[in-house]
Structure formats: structure tokens, C-alpha cells
Design an enzyme around this catalytic site. Sequence first.
Site, short mmCIF file in Angstrom:
data_model
loop_
_atom_site.label_atom_id
_atom_site.label_comp_id
_atom_site.label_asym_id
_atom_site.label_seq_id
_atom_site.Cartn_x
_atom_site.Cartn_y
_atom_site.Cartn_z
N GLU A 218 -10.50 -5.31 -21.31
CA GLU A 218 -9.71 -4.12 -21.00
C GLU A 218 -9.64 -3.13 -22.16
O GLU A 218 -9.19 -1.99 -21.99
CB GLU A 218 -8.29 -4.50 -20.59
CG GLU A 218 -7.43 -5.05 -21.71
CD GLU A 218 -5.99 -5.27 -21.25
OE1 GLU A 218 -5.09 -4.75 -21.92
OE2 GLU A 218 -5.78 -5.95 -20.22
N GLU B 281 -10.39 -6.14 1.75
CA GLU B 281 -9.78 -6.36 3.06
C GLU B 281 -10.05 -5.23 4.04
O GLU B 281 -9.81 -5.37 5.25
CB GLU B 281 -8.27 -6.57 2.90
CG GLU B 281 -7.93 -7.91 2.25
CD GLU B 281 -6.43 -8.10 2.04
OE1 GLU B 281 -5.70 -7.10 2.03
OE2 GLU B 281 -6.01 -9.25 1.88
#
Length: 275
Positions: A113, A82
Amino acid sequence: MAKINPDTEQESLYSNLDKMSTNELLSNINNEDKKVADIIEKQIPNIEKLVDIIVSKMKLGGRLFYIGAGTSGRIGILDASECPPTFGVPDNWIIGIIAGGDSAIRKAVENAEDDIDQAWRDLSAYDISSLDVVIGIAASGNTPYVIGGLKKAKENNIATGSISCNSESLISKQADYPIELIVGPEFLTGSTRMKAGTSQKLVLNMISTSVMIKLGRIYGNKMIDMQLSNKKLVQRGVEMIVEELHIDEKLASELLKKHKSVRAVLLAENKNLEI
């Protein structure tokens, strides 16, 4: 060693969720969400230190990296993605990296992960250096992918920060600037996409927005470098120009078409502006 009873795994303060009415569910979730801002407030001194080191590094040409897995990784990518449209910066200024690669943005990648070495390989693909800053994001604070990335970053003299929701988390121990958001048990036990995720998103909003402001990517309170990518944003740009230059909307629109950005218009039409 990870804590035996992590804060993020504590039993919900609510029982029999499946017996609640819709109004009860929504009201109780909202009651838990209300706690988040107050918890973040206590961490502002730590957030401030992290923002200031990021600004100092980026002024020298450094970049900001977010690394995380699952929800935490996606929140980092959201914040990073953004910044270019909001502040008109290159998309390599703030970079979000998620365990498992871009496919993990939409769909979980099994065991991604748990690879303690992969984050450093991912960071190395960007020729990371001591000019950069790495922030590890993990609600549990114990994600191997993030721990490994921060550890190697520190070994290579790269400034590190962390955002976790457990006290004394493992990623805090690897970070120069740790931030611990102890939001307590989730409404749905262990579902860290809720309060933990909300707290991480709020803090990333604070970090990236403050960094961009301190780097001069706004004027007053306006996004003068935003990308004019749709009619709404073009109109917002026109309105900024009208307000700052005290001209009519038609002329403001013509100037924006000519100069392509609000900043360029303001600089061209008012040489006295300090932007």
C-alpha cells in the site's frame, strides 16, 4: 499532509475489552454498528453525484474501477465480483484492484500500500481512459497506493470518487466526488475492518446496485439478468416468470430452459413488456 490524529485512530469508547463477557462484547459491537447507517444517510447527496457520473460514463461504454489496499481493497473486489452473477453483466464492467495483486486478497502483501505509483500501473494494464471512473477506497483516507492512483487518474481526465472514514482525508482532495464516512473510533481501537469496513461495504452496495438499476439491468424489483448458476437461482428465475407471465411453474421452467435467461423469456413471451 495527513491529519495528526485521524478519526480512524481515535481511542475506543470502551475500555477493558478483555474483561467483558461474551454478551457484553457482542452487545457493544452491535451498538457501534447501529451508528453506521445514520452516518451514511448524511452522505447520500454525495453518493448520488457519484452514481450519476458513473451511469453517464458507463452509458458511453466506460467502466468502473475500485482501487484499495487491505480490507478496503478486498471490499472493492467483493462488490465488483458480485455484479456479474447478480446483474448478468460482463466481468470487465466493474473491476476491483487491490494493492499487491490478487495474492493480497487472502494474505497481506508487505508494503504494497506504500507504493504511490503502483495503482496507476495497475489501472494502465486495463487501458483505462476518460470514459472510465475510478473510486479510491481507504478507511484512513491516506493510503499512498490509492492517493497515487487517484492523482494520476485526474491528470488523465478520468472522473474520480473516494470513500474514506476520515474528515479532510488526502484521497478526498484527489477525488472529484469524495465521500467521507466519519464513523468514529472503532470498538477495538484502530481496527478499521469493523465499522469503517462495514460503512464502505454498505456504500459500495448502494453505488453498484443503483448504477445497475439505472443501466436497466433489472425489471421492477427483480434480477432478470442474473446468472442461472445453481438450482436455487434457476428456481428463483422460474418463480419470476410465473409471477410476471401468470403461467404455471412447469411451463415457466420449460421456457427458462429454452431461452436461458429470465429477460429473454419475458421478451419472447410478452412483446408489450418494456424491459
